[in-house]
Every structure is written in structure tokens, then in C-alpha cells.
Design a protein around this motif. Structure first.
Motif, PDB file in Angstrom:
ATOM      1  N   ILE A 211      -0.174   8.483  -4.570  1.00  0.00           N
ATOM      2  CA  ILE A 211       1.156   7.856  -4.562  1.00  0.00           C
ATOM      3  C   ILE A 211       2.209   8.877  -4.985  1.00  0.00           C
ATOM      4  O   ILE A 211       3.275   8.980  -4.370  1.00  0.00           O
ATOM      5  N   ASP A 212       1.914   9.666  -6.014  1.00  0.00           N
ATOM      6  CA  ASP A 212       2.856  10.691  -6.478  1.00  0.00           C
ATOM      7  C   ASP A 212       3.114  11.738  -5.396  1.00  0.00           C
ATOM      8  O   ASP A 212       4.255  12.144  -5.172  1.00  0.00           O
ATOM      9  N   VAL A 213       2.059  12.165  -4.721  1.00  0.00           N
ATOM     10  CA  VAL A 213       2.207  13.150  -3.639  1.00  0.00           C
ATOM     11  C   VAL A 213       3.028  12.556  -2.494  1.00  0.00           C
ATOM     12  O   VAL A 213       3.927  13.204  -1.948  1.00  0.00           O
ATOM     13  N   ALA A 214       2.750  11.316  -2.141  1.00  0.00           N
ATOM     14  CA  ALA A 214       3.489  10.647  -1.061  1.00  0.00           C
ATOM     15  C   ALA A 214       4.955  10.484  -1.444  1.00  0.00           C
ATOM     16  O   ALA A 214       5.845  10.688  -0.600  1.00  0.00           O
ATOM     17  N   ALA A 215       5.223  10.132  -2.693  1.00  0.00           N
ATOM     18  CA  ALA A 215       6.601   9.973  -3.156  1.00  0.00           C
ATOM     19  C   ALA A 215       7.348  11.299  -3.063  1.00  0.00           C
ATOM     20  O   ALA A 215       8.494  11.354  -2.589  1.00  0.00           O
ATOM     21  N   GLN A 216       6.704  12.367  -3.486  1.00  0.00           N
ATOM     22  CA  GLN A 216       7.347  13.678  -3.421  1.00  0.00           C
ATOM     23  C   GLN A 216       7.605  14.072  -1.968  1.00  0.00           C
ATOM     24  O   GLN A 216       8.656  14.624  -1.646  1.00  0.00           O
TER      25      GLN A 216
ATOM     26  N   GLN B  29      13.326  13.661  10.205  1.00  0.00           N
ATOM     27  CA  GLN B  29      12.033  14.292  10.502  1.00  0.00           C
ATOM     28  C   GLN B  29      10.878  13.303  10.466  1.00  0.00           C
ATOM     29  O   GLN B  29       9.739  13.678  10.723  1.00  0.00           O
ATOM     30  N   ARG B  30      11.150  12.054  10.133  1.00  0.00           N
ATOM     31  CA  ARG B  30      10.106  11.018  10.115  1.00  0.00           C
ATOM     32  C   ARG B  30      10.211  10.220  11.404  1.00  0.00           C
ATOM     33  O   ARG B  30      11.233   9.611  11.671  1.00  0.00           O
ATOM     34  N   SER B  31       9.153  10.253  12.183  1.00  0.00           N
ATOM     35  CA  SER B  31       9.214   9.652  13.519  1.00  0.00           C
ATOM     36  C   SER B  31       8.882   8.167  13.537  1.00  0.00           C
ATOM     37  O   SER B  31       9.089   7.500  14.536  1.00  0.00           O
ATOM     38  N   ARG B  32       8.344   7.651  12.426  1.00  0.00           N
ATOM     39  CA  ARG B  32       7.919   6.244  12.398  1.00  0.00           C
ATOM     40  C   ARG B  32       8.498   5.552  11.172  1.00  0.00           C
ATOM     41  O   ARG B  32       8.976   6.205  10.256  1.00  0.00           O
ATOM     42  N   PRO B  33       8.425   4.221  11.153  1.00  0.00           N
ATOM     43  CA  PRO B  33       8.850   3.504   9.939  1.00  0.00           C
ATOM     44  C   PRO B  33       8.085   4.042   8.724  1.00  0.00           C
ATOM     45  O   PRO B  33       6.917   4.429   8.821  1.00  0.00           O
ATOM     46  N   VAL B  34       8.744   4.075   7.576  1.00  0.00           N
ATOM     47  CA  VAL B  34       8.208   4.760   6.410  1.00  0.00           C
ATOM     48  C   VAL B  34       6.870   4.185   5.932  1.00  0.00           C
ATOM     49  O   VAL B  34       5.977   4.946   5.567  1.00  0.00           O
ATOM     50  N   ILE B  35       6.702   2.886   5.965  1.00  0.00           N
ATOM     51  CA  ILE B  35       5.429   2.297   5.526  1.00  0.00           C
ATOM     52  C   ILE B  35       4.300   2.778   6.435  1.00  0.00           C
ATOM     53  O   ILE B  35       3.236   3.197   5.953  1.00  0.00           O
ATOM     54  N   VAL B  36       4.531   2.741   7.719  1.00  0.00           N
ATOM     55  CA  VAL B  36       3.511   3.192   8.685  1.00  0.00           C
ATOM     56  C   VAL B  36       3.207   4.670   8.470  1.00  0.00           C
ATOM     57  O   VAL B  36       2.044   5.084   8.431  1.00  0.00           O
ATOM     58  N   GLU B  37       4.248   5.459   8.284  1.00  0.00           N
ATOM     59  CA  GLU B  37       4.071   6.897   8.079  1.00  0.00           C
ATOM     60  C   GLU B  37       3.233   7.184   6.829  1.00  0.00           C
ATOM     61  O   GLU B  37       2.289   7.977   6.861  1.00  0.00           O
ATOM     62  N   LEU B  38       3.559   6.518   5.734  1.00  0.00           N
ATOM     63  CA  LEU B  38       2.817   6.745   4.492  1.00  0.00           C
ATOM     64  C   LEU B  38       1.369   6.284   4.600  1.00  0.00           C
ATOM     65  O   LEU B  38       0.455   6.956   4.108  1.00  0.00           O
ATOM     66  N   ARG B  39       1.155   5.152   5.243  1.00  0.00           N
ATOM     67  CA  ARG B  39      -0.214   4.635   5.385  1.00  0.00           C
ATOM     68  C   ARG B  39      -1.064   5.589   6.204  1.00  0.00           C
ATOM     69  O   ARG B  39      -2.220   5.859   5.865  1.00  0.00           O
ATOM     70  N   GLU B  40      -0.520   6.089   7.287  1.00  0.00           N
ATOM     71  CA  GLU B  40      -1.298   6.974   8.160  1.00  0.00           C
ATOM     72  C   GLU B  40      -1.424   8.384   7.597  1.00  0.00           C
ATOM     73  O   GLU B  40      -2.489   8.990   7.648  1.00  0.00           O
ATOM     74  N   ARG B  41      -0.352   8.915   7.056  1.00  0.00           N
ATOM     75  CA  ARG B  41      -0.353  10.292   6.560  1.00  0.00           C
ATOM     76  C   ARG B  41      -1.179  10.455   5.280  1.00  0.00           C
ATOM     77  O   ARG B  41      -1.869  11.456   5.098  1.00  0.00           O
ATOM     78  N   PHE B  42      -1.101   9.447   4.381  1.00  0.00           N
ATOM     79  CA  PHE B  42      -1.747   9.574   3.077  1.00  0.00           C
ATOM     80  C   PHE B  42      -2.880   8.583   2.857  1.00  0.00           C
ATOM     81  O   PHE B  42      -3.497   8.588   1.798  1.00  0.00           O
TER      82      PHE B  42
ATOM     83  N   ALA C  51       1.888   2.142  -0.513  1.00  0.00           N
ATOM     84  CA  ALA C  51       3.032   2.737   0.184  1.00  0.00           C
ATOM     85  C   ALA C  51       4.333   2.248  -0.449  1.00  0.00           C
ATOM     86  O   ALA C  51       5.270   3.026  -0.639  1.00  0.00           O
ATOM     87  N   GLY C  52       4.392   0.971  -0.780  1.00  0.00           N
ATOM     88  CA  GLY C  52       5.566   0.437  -1.475  1.00  0.00           C
ATOM     89  C   GLY C  52       5.762   1.096  -2.831  1.00  0.00           C
ATOM     90  O   GLY C  52       6.890   1.404  -3.228  1.00  0.00           O
ATOM     91  N   ALA C  53       4.664   1.350  -3.533  1.00  0.00           N
ATOM     92  CA  ALA C  53       4.745   2.034  -4.828  1.00  0.00           C
ATOM     93  C   ALA C  53       5.269   3.460  -4.652  1.00  0.00           C
ATOM     94  O   ALA C  53       6.048   3.950  -5.476  1.00  0.00           O
TER      95      ALA C  53
END
Length: 63
Positions: free
Chosen positions: A14-19, A28-41, A48-50
């Protein structure tokens, strides 16, 4: 892995994703942020909300 180790692992991701959110411009983010965080991390929707909340805290502290 124990439950405590899983929580620490999750917290670290979560800390890495937040940073990443703080450092990556929206353009530079091609998708909605929740989707991006779920897939990337590999985060759950709740984690993702956290990460988003943590990114907001980081931004507020730097302002």
C-alpha cells in the motif's frame, strides 16, 4: 506466512502504491486509478482505497 506478516506485506505494498500515485501524473495513468492499482500492485479494492488515502496524506503533508 503468518497473519501478521501478511498485514505487514500488505501495508508495505500500500505504501509503495501510494508513493507511485504521488509521483505519477494523472496524464500518465491510462486507466481508472482503482483498476490501475489493483492490476499494477495486486491490491484488493479495499487496499487500493487505502493507497489512495495514503497518497492524499502524503500530498497534504508536502503542501
Amino acid at each position: 506466512m503468518s497473519r501478521n506478516e501478511q498485514v505487514l506485506d500488505s501495508s508495505a505494498v500500500i505504501d509503495v502504491a501510494a508513493q507511485w500515485l504521488v509521483e505519477t501524473p494523472r496524464a500518465q495513468r491510462s486507466r481508472p486509478v482503482i483498476v490501475e492499482l489493483r492490476e499494477r500492485f495486486g491490491l484488493s479494492a479495499i487496499d487500493a482505497g487505502a493507497a489512495i488515502r495514503e497518497a492524499n496524506v502524503i500530498r497534504a503533508r508536502s503542501a
